[in-house]
Design an enzyme around this catalytic site. Structure first.
Site, mmCIF file in Angstrom:
data_model
loop_
_atom_site.group_PDB
_atom_site.id
_atom_site.type_symbol
_atom_site.label_atom_id
_atom_site.label_comp_id
_atom_site.label_asym_id
_atom_site.label_seq_id
_atom_site.Cartn_x
_atom_site.Cartn_y
_atom_site.Cartn_z
ATOM 1 N N ARG A 178 0.829 -1.203 0.000
ATOM 2 C CA ARG A 178 0.000 0.000 0.000
ATOM 3 C C ARG A 178 0.871 1.264 0.000
ATOM 4 N NH1 ARG A 178 -5.735 0.296 3.336
ATOM 5 N NH2 ARG A 178 -6.884 0.785 1.464
ATOM 6 N N THR A 215 -11.065 -0.353 12.150
ATOM 7 C CA THR A 215 -11.671 -0.884 13.377
ATOM 8 C C THR A 215 -12.878 -1.734 12.967
ATOM 9 O OG1 THR A 215 -12.956 1.163 13.466
ATOM 10 C CG2 THR A 215 -11.024 1.037 14.869
ATOM 11 N N GLU A 255 -13.537 11.726 11.472
ATOM 12 C CA GLU A 255 -13.554 12.162 10.076
ATOM 13 C C GLU A 255 -14.972 12.065 9.529
ATOM 14 O OE1 GLU A 255 -10.846 13.517 8.298
ATOM 15 O OE2 GLU A 255 -12.779 14.065 7.473
ATOM 16 N N LEU A 293 -15.555 12.895 6.171
ATOM 17 C CA LEU A 293 -15.524 12.880 4.700
ATOM 18 C C LEU A 293 -16.297 11.679 4.178
ATOM 19 C CD1 LEU A 293 -13.518 10.503 3.433
ATOM 20 C CD2 LEU A 293 -11.774 11.995 4.365
ATOM 21 N N PHE A 312 -27.648 8.455 11.902
ATOM 22 C CA PHE A 312 -28.730 9.320 11.377
ATOM 23 C C PHE A 312 -28.761 9.302 9.851
ATOM 24 C CE2 PHE A 312 -31.030 12.188 14.399
ATOM 25 C CZ PHE A 312 -30.663 11.542 15.558
ATOM 26 N N CYS A 321 -18.516 2.285 6.850
ATOM 27 C CA CYS A 321 -18.887 2.923 8.125
ATOM 28 C C CYS A 321 -20.298 2.642 8.627
ATOM 29 C CB CYS A 321 -18.706 4.423 8.007
ATOM 30 S SG CYS A 321 -16.975 4.893 8.023
ATOM 31 N N ARG A 364 -30.483 1.941 -8.702
ATOM 32 C CA ARG A 364 -30.052 3.266 -8.265
ATOM 33 C C ARG A 364 -30.927 4.380 -8.814
ATOM 34 N NH1 ARG A 364 -26.280 3.536 -4.099
ATOM 35 N NH2 ARG A 364 -24.916 1.749 -4.243
HETATM 36 C C1 UDX Z 1 -11.047 4.436 8.461
HETATM 37 C C2 UDX Z 1 -11.150 4.531 9.945
HETATM 38 O O1 UDX Z 1 -9.935 4.314 10.512
HETATM 39 C C3 UDX Z 1 -12.266 3.691 10.447
HETATM 40 O O2 UDX Z 1 -12.382 3.689 11.813
HETATM 41 C C4 UDX Z 1 -13.454 4.317 9.878
HETATM 42 O O3 UDX Z 1 -14.618 3.872 10.463
HETATM 43 C C5 UDX Z 1 -13.400 4.032 8.415
HETATM 44 O O4 UDX Z 1 -12.310 4.676 7.889
HETATM 45 P P1 UDX Z 1 -10.107 3.344 6.416
HETATM 46 O O5 UDX Z 1 -9.073 4.381 6.200
HETATM 47 O O6 UDX Z 1 -11.304 3.380 5.526
HETATM 48 O O7 UDX Z 1 -10.557 3.351 7.924
HETATM 49 O O8 UDX Z 1 -9.540 1.905 6.497
HETATM 50 P P2 UDX Z 1 -8.477 1.194 5.590
HETATM 51 O O9 UDX Z 1 -8.569 1.727 4.198
HETATM 52 O O10 UDX Z 1 -8.642 -0.245 5.866
HETATM 53 O O11 UDX Z 1 -7.072 1.703 6.165
HETATM 54 C C6 UDX Z 1 -6.525 1.353 7.375
HETATM 55 C C7 UDX Z 1 -5.015 1.134 7.195
HETATM 56 O O12 UDX Z 1 -4.412 0.937 8.451
HETATM 57 C C8 UDX Z 1 -4.674 -0.071 6.334
HETATM 58 O O13 UDX Z 1 -3.896 0.333 5.220
HETATM 59 C C9 UDX Z 1 -3.867 -0.971 7.280
HETATM 60 O O14 UDX Z 1 -2.802 -1.661 6.643
HETATM 61 C C10 UDX Z 1 -3.339 0.023 8.300
HETATM 62 N N1 UDX Z 1 -2.992 -0.578 9.589
HETATM 63 C C11 UDX Z 1 -3.868 -1.369 10.237
HETATM 64 C C12 UDX Z 1 -1.745 -0.308 10.135
HETATM 65 O O15 UDX Z 1 -0.917 0.386 9.548
HETATM 66 N N2 UDX Z 1 -1.431 -0.856 11.371
HETATM 67 C C13 UDX Z 1 -2.286 -1.662 12.032
HETATM 68 O O16 UDX Z 1 -1.971 -2.130 13.131
HETATM 69 C C14 UDX Z 1 -3.558 -1.928 11.447
HETATM 70 C C1 UDX Z 2 -20.260 8.029 5.308
HETATM 71 C C2 UDX Z 2 -20.605 9.418 5.867
HETATM 72 O O1 UDX Z 2 -21.386 10.137 4.904
HETATM 73 C C3 UDX Z 2 -19.336 10.161 6.208
HETATM 74 O O2 UDX Z 2 -19.643 11.413 6.803
HETATM 75 C C4 UDX Z 2 -18.510 9.327 7.156
HETATM 76 O O3 UDX Z 2 -17.281 9.948 7.433
HETATM 77 C C5 UDX Z 2 -18.245 7.952 6.583
HETATM 78 O O4 UDX Z 2 -19.470 7.324 6.228
HETATM 79 P P1 UDX Z 2 -19.429 7.085 2.966
HETATM 80 O O5 UDX Z 2 -19.791 5.762 3.520
HETATM 81 O O6 UDX Z 2 -18.076 7.267 2.365
HETATM 82 O O7 UDX Z 2 -19.567 8.215 4.081
HETATM 83 O O8 UDX Z 2 -20.489 7.488 1.824
HETATM 84 P P2 UDX Z 2 -21.981 8.041 1.850
HETATM 85 O O9 UDX Z 2 -22.060 9.079 0.811
HETATM 86 O O10 UDX Z 2 -22.437 8.413 3.199
HETATM 87 O O11 UDX Z 2 -22.833 6.798 1.317
HETATM 88 C C6 UDX Z 2 -23.022 5.624 2.085
HETATM 89 C C7 UDX Z 2 -23.967 4.684 1.377
HETATM 90 O O12 UDX Z 2 -25.293 5.188 1.375
HETATM 91 C C8 UDX Z 2 -23.616 4.449 -0.082
HETATM 92 O O13 UDX Z 2 -23.777 3.095 -0.407
HETATM 93 C C9 UDX Z 2 -24.616 5.299 -0.825
HETATM 94 O O14 UDX Z 2 -24.875 4.828 -2.118
HETATM 95 C C10 UDX Z 2 -25.815 5.166 0.078
HETATM 96 N N1 UDX Z 2 -26.780 6.270 -0.066
HETATM 97 C C11 UDX Z 2 -26.424 7.536 0.286
HETATM 98 C C12 UDX Z 2 -28.066 6.019 -0.552
HETATM 99 O O15 UDX Z 2 -28.403 4.882 -0.873
HETATM 100 N N2 UDX Z 2 -28.937 7.060 -0.672
HETATM 101 C C13 UDX Z 2 -28.618 8.338 -0.323
HETATM 102 O O16 UDX Z 2 -29.463 9.231 -0.457
HETATM 103 C C14 UDX Z 2 -27.305 8.585 0.166
#
Ligand code: UDX
Ligand code: UDX
Length: 464
Positions: free
Chosen positions: A40, A93, A162, A164, A227, A277, A443
């Site tokens: 990565r 997590t 976060e 985003l 929510f 998430c 969709r």
């Molecule tokens: C994040 C947040 O951390 C999580 O809690 C949130 O709910 C979702 O987004 P995200 O960045 O999406 O996670 O996860 P991922 O893309 O799996 O990245 C986590 C990285 O941490 C991986 O690249 C993994 O290799 C690294 N990691 C994990 C470490 O470097 N050390 C560890 O001990 C475990």
């Molecule tokens: C979400 C939260 O929006 C963000 O704030 C948090 O940090 C991480 O979790 P993410 O999961 O990246 O972000 O995308 P999001 O745009 O929230 O969409 C989540 C899922 O809901 C997707 O599968 C999307 O297609 C779906 N969705 C969203 C719907 O089906 N209908 C909608 O109106 C909005």
């Protein structure tokens, strides 16, 4: 205290983009992102910016600008911790798959490992920032480990969740609705909060930077996702009713969304929400509520997940029943595999469950997704353990060309709302399909009237 050097542990979908934006906006701060996954890190360092491990619109330019200047990606975790004044923990997590809280609670083993590593390496005072989404009161566990296993240095723990969303990560980081920072109410805690406020204040207006106590901050993240997901499940529950009554869910969503008390966002009915998430955070919330004996609270939020599973299964059931109650040996084309458009992330994508259901019915699936690679799709299916890896590879094929994927198909299912699907030559697709040619739009993005004119038989979520 002025932060000069930041380390972020975890170079994933959150850590990578967040640190890239901090580095771009704060050229005076050295930002090092570390990860135990060497491939990565190599991808983050790839000369060719098309090969970054995370696809996000606009991210390539930011990484291109800051990388090598004040943004670094490395596998040397110890060195980055040692150098940093502020350490972000952004490791994953996942939901626990074993033991107490299995299937519900967040697995905090990576967080604990990070805390122990920070404790053993640190020689100077550090501010440790929880970026990962965590159960309420995790900060105190981290503090406990740091204080009892460290070398006598002082640690302050902040929660900075976060918000985003993938696919719009760069926009969301550039102009967040709010930045939330939770910290200790002591003077030292407040100093640490201020240090992080000063980092964000380089580009975020001060009135959008909110400070709270640690637990409010931790709980706010879980609540925000719960929510948002609840809105999607609410509108999805009504999509089923619309289909029975002849109402149109898009019209209903528009009508209610214009009420300023309700608002128009997150009311798009779909085949079901996915992403790393929503499900995980709600399950976590449910688990926490149960732990405190608040069973009604737990049941209330669990229903959001139950409704989402129902929606995914309803979609695949509808395909089977429409295709004369059998899809055995029939080719079905999936357009899209990612959990939403503009990302290569597939975690918890509705496509996975829908595919699994249809494969159980012995369908032959061919998938086209503009950004998701073949190995990822197979890994998603293998993870379910429903059938052998060989069976998954023989029943589901991945195509790099959408027209190829649709050729000789009985039905097309739209699982992700990628914009390009709307611009295809649907006449050409129709001419090369078996008849009747079915389209199941999970969709609600296609112009079904135009498709029906061509000759397609269309189903669109939430339309009677
Ligand atoms: C994040 C947040 O951390 C999580 O809690 C949130 O709910 C979702 O987004 P995200 O960045 O999406 O996670 O996860 P991922 O893309 O799996 O990245 C986590 C990285 O941490 C991986 O690249 C993994 O290799 C690294 N990691 C994990 C470490 O470097 N050390 C560890 O001990 C475990
Ligand atoms: C979400 C939260 O929006 C963000 O704030 C948090 O940090 C991480 O979790 P993410 O999961 O990246 O972000 O995308 P999001 O745009 O929230 O969409 C989540 C899922 O809901 C997707 O599968 C999307 O297609 C779906 N969705 C969203 C719907 O089906 N209908 C909608 O109106 C909005």
């Amino acid at each position: 205290m002025q932060v000069k050097s930041i380390c972020c542990i975890g170079a994933g979908y959150v850590g990578g983009p967040t640190m890239a934006v901090i580095a771009q906006k704060c050229p005076h701060i050295k930002v090092t992102v570390v990860d135990v996954n060497a491939s990565r890190i190599a991808a983050w360092n790839d000369e060719n910016l098309d090969n970054l491990p995370v696809f996000e619109p606009g991210l390539d330019n930011i990484v291109g600008e800051a990388r090598g200047r004040n943004l670094f990606f490395s596998t040397d975790v110890d060195q980055a911790i040692d150098e940093a004044d502020m350490i972000f923990i952004s490791v994953n997590t996942p939901t626990k798959t074993y033991g107490k809280g299995k299937g519900m609670a967040a697995d905090l083993k990576y967080i604990e490992l990070c805390a122990r590593q920070i404790a053993s390496v640190s020689k100077t005072n550090k501010i440790v920032v929880e970026k990962s989404t965590l159960p309420v009161r995790t900060a105190s566990a981290i503090k406990n480990i740091l204080d009892h296993t460290g070398n006598g240095v002082e640690f302050q723990i902040l929660s900075n969740p976060e918000f985003l969303a993938e696919g719009t990560a760069v926009e969301d980081l550039f102009a967040p609705d709010r930045v939330l920072i939770g910290g200790d109410t002591s003077d030292k805690g407040q100093e640490a909060i201020q240090a992080l406020v000063d980092v964000y204040a380089n580009w975020v207006p001060k009135e959008r930077i909110l400070t709270t106590n640690v637990w409010s901050s931790e709980l706010s993240k879980l609540t925000a996702n719960a929510f948002l997901a609840q809105r999607v499940s609410s509108i999805n529950s009504l999509s089923a009713l619309c289909e029975k009554t002849g109402a149109d869910v898009n019209e209903v969503a528009k009508a209610i969304g214009l009420d300023s008390r309700i608002g128009s966002k997150f009311l798009k009915s779909s085949v079901g929400f996915g992403g790393s998430c929503f499900q995980k955070d709600i399950l976590n919330l449910v688990y926490i509520a149960k732990t405190y004996g608040l069973n009604e609270v737990a049941d209330y939020w669990e229903q959001v997940i139950i409704m989402n599973d129902y929606q995914k299964n309803r979609f695949s059931n509808n395909i089977v029943s429409t295709l004369y109650n059998t899809v055995s040996g029939k080719k079905i084309t999936f357009l899209g595999w990612a959990f939403k458009k503009d990302t290569n992330d597939t975690r918890e994508s509705a496509a996975i469950q829908v595919a699994d259901n249809l494969l159980n019915e012995q369908a032959q699936i061919e998938v086209y997704d503009p950004k998701v690679i073949e190995e990822r799709m197979y890994a998603d299916l293998d993870y379910l353990n429903t059938r052998t890896e060989d069976e998954n590879r023989s029943l589901l094929k991945v195509k790099n060309d959408p027209y190829e994927a649709c050729k000789d198909s009985h039905a097309i299912a739209v699982l992700t709302e990628w914009d390009e699907f709307k611009t295809y030559d649907w006449q050409r697709i129709y001419d090369n399909m078996l008849k009747p040619a079915f389209v199941f739009d999970g969709r609600g993005i296609l112009d079904t009237k135009a498709l029906e004119k061509i000759g397609f038989v269309c189903y669109s979520i939430g339309k009677g």
